[in-house]
Scaffold this motif. Sequence first.
Motif, short mmCIF file in Angstrom:
data_model
loop_
_atom_site.label_atom_id
_atom_site.label_comp_id
_atom_site.label_asym_id
_atom_site.label_seq_id
_atom_site.Cartn_x
_atom_site.Cartn_y
_atom_site.Cartn_z
N GLY A 6 0.83 -1.17 -0.13
CA GLY A 6 0.05 -0.06 0.07
C GLY A 6 0.92 1.08 0.09
N MET A 7 2.13 1.08 0.69
CA MET A 7 2.79 2.48 0.72
C MET A 7 3.53 2.62 -0.45
SD MET A 7 4.74 1.67 4.43
CE MET A 7 3.78 1.30 5.91
N GLU A 8 3.87 1.47 -1.17
CA GLU A 8 4.44 1.75 -2.47
C GLU A 8 3.56 2.14 -3.34
OE1 GLU A 8 7.47 1.31 -5.26
OE2 GLU A 8 7.47 1.58 -3.21
N ASP A 9 2.34 1.84 -3.33
CA ASP A 9 1.09 2.14 -4.38
C ASP A 9 1.19 3.69 -4.21
OD1 ASP A 9 0.81 -0.27 -5.55
OD2 ASP A 9 -0.96 -0.78 -4.34
N CYS A 10 1.30 4.04 -2.92
CA CYS A 10 1.02 5.54 -2.74
C CYS A 10 2.12 6.44 -3.24
CB CYS A 10 0.85 6.03 -1.17
SG CYS A 10 -0.73 5.47 -0.31
N ARG A 11 3.23 5.82 -3.15
CA ARG A 11 4.50 6.45 -3.57
C ARG A 11 4.37 6.53 -5.08
NH1 ARG A 11 8.44 5.70 -6.40
NH2 ARG A 11 8.03 3.22 -6.38
N LYS A 12 3.73 5.63 -5.87
CA LYS A 12 3.78 5.34 -7.17
C LYS A 12 2.71 6.51 -7.85
CE LYS A 12 5.45 0.78 -7.66
NZ LYS A 12 4.89 -0.68 -8.22
N ALA A 13 1.64 6.19 -6.94
CA ALA A 13 0.46 7.45 -7.43
C ALA A 13 0.99 8.79 -7.31
CB ALA A 13 -0.72 7.19 -6.49
N CYS A 14 1.84 9.08 -6.48
CA CYS A 14 2.46 10.52 -6.38
C CYS A 14 3.34 11.04 -7.56
CB CYS A 14 3.10 10.81 -5.21
SG CYS A 14 1.85 10.57 -3.60
N GLY A 15 3.68 9.88 -8.49
CA GLY A 15 4.64 10.20 -9.36
C GLY A 15 5.88 10.40 -8.88
N GLY A 16 6.83 11.40 -9.60
CA GLY A 16 8.08 11.80 -9.18
C GLY A 16 7.91 12.47 -7.83
N HIS A 17 6.90 13.05 -7.35
CA HIS A 17 6.83 13.67 -6.00
C HIS A 17 6.89 12.68 -4.82
CE1 HIS A 17 5.93 17.50 -7.85
NE2 HIS A 17 4.88 16.83 -8.59
N GLY A 18 6.23 11.46 -5.28
CA GLY A 18 6.52 10.54 -4.30
C GLY A 18 7.96 10.27 -3.74
N PHE A 19 8.87 10.55 -4.50
CA PHE A 19 10.31 10.51 -4.09
C PHE A 19 10.91 11.55 -3.23
CE2 PHE A 19 10.11 7.67 -7.83
CZ PHE A 19 10.58 6.56 -7.33
N LEU A 20 10.19 12.53 -3.31
CA LEU A 20 10.55 13.84 -2.71
C LEU A 20 10.34 13.43 -1.11
CD1 LEU A 20 8.88 16.76 -4.63
CD2 LEU A 20 11.25 16.06 -4.55
N GLN A 21 11.45 14.13 -0.18
CA GLN A 21 11.36 13.80 1.42
C GLN A 21 10.32 14.54 1.80
OE1 GLN A 21 13.25 11.94 3.18
NE2 GLN A 21 14.29 11.00 1.32
N SER A 22 9.93 15.53 1.07
CA SER A 22 8.81 16.32 1.79
C SER A 22 7.48 15.75 1.73
CB SER A 22 8.66 17.74 1.10
OG SER A 22 8.33 17.59 -0.59
N SER A 23 7.29 14.64 0.77
CA SER A 23 5.98 14.02 0.78
C SER A 23 5.91 12.81 1.90
CB SER A 23 6.27 12.76 -0.37
OG SER A 23 6.86 11.80 -0.46
N GLY A 24 7.13 12.53 2.83
CA GLY A 24 7.07 11.46 3.77
C GLY A 24 7.13 10.07 3.36
N LEU A 25 7.00 10.04 2.07
CA LEU A 25 6.78 8.70 1.59
C LEU A 25 8.10 7.86 1.61
CD1 LEU A 25 4.13 9.03 -1.18
CD2 LEU A 25 3.88 7.82 1.15
N PRO A 26 9.43 8.39 0.95
CA PRO A 26 10.49 7.62 1.30
C PRO A 26 10.98 7.15 2.71
CG PRO A 26 10.78 9.29 -0.33
CD PRO A 26 9.52 9.72 0.53
N GLU A 27 10.65 8.04 3.50
CA GLU A 27 10.93 7.45 4.90
C GLU A 27 10.33 6.42 5.26
OE1 GLU A 27 11.79 9.39 9.40
OE2 GLU A 27 11.27 10.71 7.53
N LEU A 28 9.04 6.65 5.19
CA LEU A 28 7.87 5.73 5.63
C LEU A 28 8.03 4.27 5.06
CD1 LEU A 28 5.19 5.39 7.44
CD2 LEU A 28 4.05 5.81 5.23
N VAL A 29 8.46 4.17 3.62
CA VAL A 29 8.78 3.07 2.99
C VAL A 29 9.94 2.48 3.44
CG1 VAL A 29 9.14 2.00 0.69
CG2 VAL A 29 7.29 3.71 0.62
#
Length: 163
Positions: A6-29
């Motif tokens: 689910g976390m990976e799906d969320c990161r992918k849904a954000c496109g390139g922004h999912g890789f930004l630290q400001s999204s919080g997703l890289p740290e979470l993943v």
Amino acid sequence: MTAAEGMEDCRKACGGHGFLQSSGLPELVNTYLQSPTVEGDNHMLPQQVVKVLIKLVQAVANGDDLSDYKPCDSSGLIPSLQNICSGKRETGLARSEDDLLDLECLVDAFRHRAARVLAQVAEKLEKEVQSQGKSLPQAWTACQVDMARASRSYAQFLLLNNF
């Protein structure tokens, strides 16, 4: 695994922004991704789950006393397993789209699916040993993909039933 996917799906849904630290997703993943396999190979857990559940299938098929299973979560599978083993058709499942919005109907459907997949694994395991002439370890290896599917179906039933 479901949470990690689910976390990976969320990161992918954000496109390139999912890789930004400001999204919080890289740290979470990165923090969570190790959890599904922290105890070692994640292929062992489904086998352990199915090993216990196959005993339930055998007990139901043999008509054994099921009172020992009453306090266990696996007892939820007993009604469906009894229907499957006796060849009866399951009742109470979804008959219309509106039924899919009914929580009780969804729980019944997930229960039935888990029981059906588990019964198929038990049947395949028995077939591998009896008609294919394989040893139990060889048959077990041949059924591992099905075991993973059965374990996942059972886990999804438990999650839906409990929450």
